[in-house]
Design a protein around this motif. Structure first.
Motif, PDB file in Angstrom:
ATOM      1  N   THR A  23      13.355   9.860   5.762  1.00  0.00           N
ATOM      2  CA  THR A  23      14.305   8.756   5.752  1.00  0.00           C
ATOM      3  C   THR A  23      15.690   9.291   6.119  1.00  0.00           C
ATOM      4  O   THR A  23      16.298  10.023   5.359  1.00  0.00           O
ATOM      5  CB  THR A  23      14.356   8.093   4.360  1.00  0.00           C
ATOM      6  N   GLN A  67      14.185   5.796  10.008  1.00  0.00           N
ATOM      7  CA  GLN A  67      13.198   6.757   9.515  1.00  0.00           C
ATOM      8  C   GLN A  67      12.580   7.506  10.687  1.00  0.00           C
ATOM      9  O   GLN A  67      12.261   6.914  11.721  1.00  0.00           O
ATOM     10  CB  GLN A  67      12.123   6.005   8.736  1.00  0.00           C
ATOM     11  N   PRO A 101      18.776   5.359   4.469  1.00  0.00           N
ATOM     12  CA  PRO A 101      17.939   4.500   3.629  1.00  0.00           C
ATOM     13  C   PRO A 101      17.909   3.064   4.146  1.00  0.00           C
ATOM     14  O   PRO A 101      18.950   2.518   4.512  1.00  0.00           O
ATOM     15  CB  PRO A 101      18.619   4.579   2.254  1.00  0.00           C
ATOM     16  N   ASP A 102      16.726   2.490   4.185  1.00  0.00           N
ATOM     17  CA  ASP A 102      16.530   1.106   4.614  1.00  0.00           C
ATOM     18  C   ASP A 102      16.832   0.843   6.082  1.00  0.00           C
ATOM     19  O   ASP A 102      16.723  -0.277   6.534  1.00  0.00           O
ATOM     20  CB  ASP A 102      17.386   0.142   3.780  1.00  0.00           C
TER      21      ASP A 102
END
Lengths: 678, 180
Positions: free
Chosen positions: A378, A385, A381-382
């Motif tokens: 990752t 990736q 984050p969110d």
């Protein structure tokens, strides 16, 4: 003008509902929620939102509602997968081009265990390996999966995940009776043993009368009898580890009509020969999953299987296969690591010694060992990736190979995912490609040339792996809360693909005067590009009505070759894949106990060599329709009526390669089935 | 004549579009299963007594993302006094900031490992697999006769230091681990 206003209204309506729907849900109390009836058709495909690959999931509900009776027919709904029925039992199934009776670039696994027949590195679909009712879901990943799944996962991996015995408690009997002399019976019983264990036993039998030959309407001898038994035991121990044990056996008998016998007076005219193919296999295996104190998730799977494949008069193979797989997983900080080790030993003993087909050496022990490693990392984050992995394999039939894989996935919003992928995959030459000598085709005489029989055989140099380099892009989005779209585009570069080169000629091998035997040795001498795009769209028009579209576009361009055989083979290959392929499914819950489903599907036409002759024949385009109506009479009894291949002219879907079976007519059929739970 | 027919056809098409375009049909109906699951998660946040330090309004999603799209409309709203955030997490280090942790049924093989990430921490663990409470998870959403119900594992709630509101316990289909 009025039209403009209504269109505008329609588009406005699209923009609003996401927020509105949330508002309404928000006002519901927990009590209201527990009382809300789910009327909608289920949508499992959403679960792929964060997978950086061209992936598609078939749920058990999709399988049931498809009305399909066989696994390949179920797979027709997947974009990028091309399915062609050869006869009552046989199918040609591939992903992204190069279809064939033993399509050899697609890996098929049931609970992680390959159901390939290593001899041809293809799947014999006529030999049911699992009953459709025992499948929890099917995950199809197009594109190379060799970095995890190993050699031969070249243009796709089909992962079949079986149902946990805990979810199969009680009894189920499901008879199906159809026109064209088809019938099927599935029965299952399962129960729990205490709090932590459960088991189930299921059996299935299937029969189909022979089809008609497409050309002249006479019996084509492809009558099928197929049986299967599957026992499974699951146990969860207190410390969180899990044990699953299974044993299954299957057996199939399927006739065939192959053009192989020279006519007594005109040896260059081949007559059909009726043969019988028998396949049986037994497998025992187990899987143990545990979590160690340092939080490493492990899974160890062992299995042993025994199989016999026999084609009356020509071929018999006895095979014992032993598999071992270990997979570990560890997550820390922003890393998700997976690594594994697998080994397969497969011992065969074959008998094939006719002029037409022979194998040397007759017995062989193939050993394949692989190790792999994958890190999903990752970066933001969110949002971002990256994935990096590779697998190394070694086999004593083809040498060693390396399969790297790199992905990047960007999720700018909750509902948008864009991904890019590079992967390389090897396909190891099969036992047949390495060791078989076969009379593969017949070129009739012309005014200036004598009749030529092509004999394919191993060359002086051992064959190496075919490789593909894959460059892929994909995008998934939710256009509205009830409308999802998934797009993938790829470009493959094939290198060292197997083709042939002319060897010496023999004149005295056949007892027919004047016929030339042209030897053809296999070589890694073909290369080319495959380009394609796939679209799937999922639209919940109404809560009780769902439409699913899948569309596939494929184009193959092989490199020009100075070798005349490879050049001709390349040209045939380019024409052998339908350019367009697709389907539209409709699932409608009329009421809680009644379902009506429709499935419109079609394929563009393509050309294939009319084995055993070298000239191409056209397999025409088709569009056809399946319909299914199911009604629940009470809690335990459901009746369904299904019509398959209902529209379109009479057709055949495939012309068999390799083994010159006669083309058969695919005809409309009706099926009645009952499902009784107790 | 052909022009009139074309106009007629266009009208029909427009009407069809109105009927069929995603949207209008959904308004006023709680429909899809994942929307319903998302609403359950939001409600669990409201029906639970949280230790002050743990309530931060973050719902974490592990593994395959099955609910992200259905939860998205709630993002940034006030739920039980906190602004709602949704995060996809992949490992234990990121689990520290979760108030609710959702693991989809498809990840059953990983339940044990993921539950260990938040062991003895004030995190509410939820899944849509019936077997989840058996693994030590706190709440399992279960589909029963066309409705969504939920099972509660009291032992798991206790070790996380969470107290469910009595109304929530009354609505639960099954309560396990309550014998203390």
């Amino acid at each position: 003008m009025r039209m403009h206003i209504s269109l505008l209204a329609a588009f406005l309506a699209v923009a609003v509902p996401q927020v509105r729907a949330a508002d309404i849900l928000d006002e519901l109390s927990l009590e209201d929620l527990t009382k809300t009836e789910i009327t909608s058709v289920s949508r499992k495909s959403q679960s792929l939102a964060n997978v950086p690959a061209a992936a598609f999931v078939i749920s058990s509900d999709d399988i049931r509602r498809s009305g399909a009776q066989t696994l390949p027919d179920v797979l027709r709904m997947v974009p990028g997968i091309e399915v062609a029925q050869i006869d009552k039992g046989r199918y040609a199934v591939t992903a992204r081009g190069f279809n064939g009776r033993f399509a050899n670039k697609l890996q098929v696994l049931i609970d992680g265990r390959s159901i390939y027949l290593p001899t041809f590195s293809g799947v014999m679909w006529e030999n049911d390996a699992i009953a459709l009712e025992d499948i929890e879901r099917i995950e199809v990943i197009r594109g190379p999966g060799a970095a995890i799944w190993g050699v031969n996962a070249v243009n796709g991996v089909i992962n079949i995940i079986s149902r946990h015995s805990r979810d199969q408690e009680g009894g189920l009997v499901k008879p199906t009776l159809g026109s064209l002399g088809t019938g099927r019976l599935y029965a299952r019983y399962g129960s729990a043993i205490g709090d932590n264990s459960s088991w189930k036993l299921s059996v299935q039998g299937r029969h189909a009368d022979a089809s008609r030959q497409f050309v002249n309407g006479t019996d084509s001898n492809d009558n099928l009898n197929d049986g299967l038994a599957d026992l499974r035991y699951d146990r969860t121990t207190g410390s969180g580890s899990e044990l699953a044990l299974w044993a299954n056996a299957n057996r199939s008998k399927l006739g065939d009509l192959i053009l192989i016998v020279p006519a007594p007076t005109q040896p260059l005219t081949l007559l059909p020969f009726a043969t019988m193919q028998k396949v049986s296999s037994q497998t025992v295996g187990g899987r143990y999953r545990w979590l160690s104190d340092n939080s490493i998730e492990s899974s160890l799977q062992l299995s042993a299987s025994k199989s016999i494949v026999e084609v009356e008069k020509y071929f018999r193979e006895d095979r014992n296969t032993y598999d071992l797989d270990y997979q570990g997983r560890y997550t820390f900080a922003v890393h998700d690591l997976i690594w594994g080790l697998s080994h397969r030993t497969s011992l065969d003993d074959t008998a094939a010694s006719s002029v037409v087909l022979s194998i040397s050496p007759a017995a062989f022990a193939q050993r394949t060992t692989g190790v792999y490693f994958q890190d999903d990392w990752t970066l933001v984050p969110d949002k971002l990736q990256a994935g990096l992995g590779a697998r190394w394999d070694n086999t004593n039939l083809g040498g060693h190979s390396l399969a790297p894989n790199a992905t990047l996935m960007w999720t700018p919003t909750r509902v948008d995912t864009a991904w890019a992928k590079y992967a390389r995959a090897p396909r190891m030459p099969s036992r047949a490609e390495q060791n078989v000598t076969v009379l593969s085709s017949l070129e009739p005489p012309t005014q200036t040339t004598p009749p030529v029989v092509i004999r394919a055989m191993q060359g002086s140099e051992p064959l190496k792996a075919e490789t593909v380099d894959d460059y892929e892009l994909g995008y998934r989005t939710q256009l509205a809360s009830n409308f999802n779209v998934d797009l993938a585009a790829f470009r493959y570069r094939y290198r060292g693909r197997l083709s042939g080169q002319a060897g010496e000629q023999n004149y005295d091998l056949l007892p027919v005067y004047g016929v030339v035997i042209q030897n053809l040795t296999l070589c890694n001498c073909s290369s080319g590009w495959v380009t394609g795009a796939e679209l799937s769209a999922d639209w919940l028009v109404l809560p009780a009505w769902r439409l699913q579209l899948s569309y596939t576009w494929t184009r193959i361009r092989m490199d020009a070759s100075a070798n005349p055989f490879a050049e001709a083979d390349g040209q045939d290959t380019e024409k052998g894949t339908p350019r367009h392929y697709g389907s539209l499914r409709s699932q409608w819950n009329i009421s809680s106990g009644r379902q009506f489903d429709a499935w419109l599907r079609g394929s563009a036409g393509y050309d294939r060599a009319d084995a055993p002759f070298p000239d191409l024949v056209h397999v025409p385009a088709y569009v056809t329709l399946d319909l299914r109506y199911a009604r629940k009479l009470n809690k335990s009894l459901e009746l369904a009526i299904t019509g398959r291949n209902l529209i379109g002219p009479r057709r055949y879907e495939f012309v068999s390669d390799y083994i010159p079976s006669v083309p058969v007519e695919i005809r409309p059929s009706l099926l009645l089935s009952a499902s009784w739970m107790f | 004549m052909p022009r009139a027919r074309l106009k007629h056809l266009a009208k029909w098409l427009a009407a069809l579009l109105l009927l069929a375009l995603p949207g209008p049909a959904c308004i006023g109906q709680v429909s899809t299963e994942s929307q319903l699951k998302a609403a359950f998660l939001i409600n669990f946040m409201k029906y639970m007594e949280w230790p002050a330090r743990s309530a931060n309004g973050t719902i974490c999603l592990v593994g395959r993302d099955t609910l992200g799209a259905s939860l998205a409309p709630y993002e940034g709203r006030q739920v039980a006094g906190h602004e709602l955030h949704i995060r996809r997490i992949t490992g234990p280090d990121q689990a520290a900031e979760c108030q609710v942790l959702f693991i989809p049924d498809i990840e059953e093989a990983r339940f044990q490992a993921v539950l260990r990430w938040v062991e003895n921490r004030p995190v509410l663990t939820v899944s849509d697999a019936e077997a989840f409470t058996g693994y030590g998870g706190a709440i399992a959403l279960v589909r029963v006769e066309g409705r969504l119900q939920f099972d509660v594992n009291v032992e798991a709630l206790n070790s996380a230091g969470l107290r469910p509101n009595s109304q929530m316990m009354r609505l639960a289909r099954q309560v396990t681990g309550a014998s203390r």
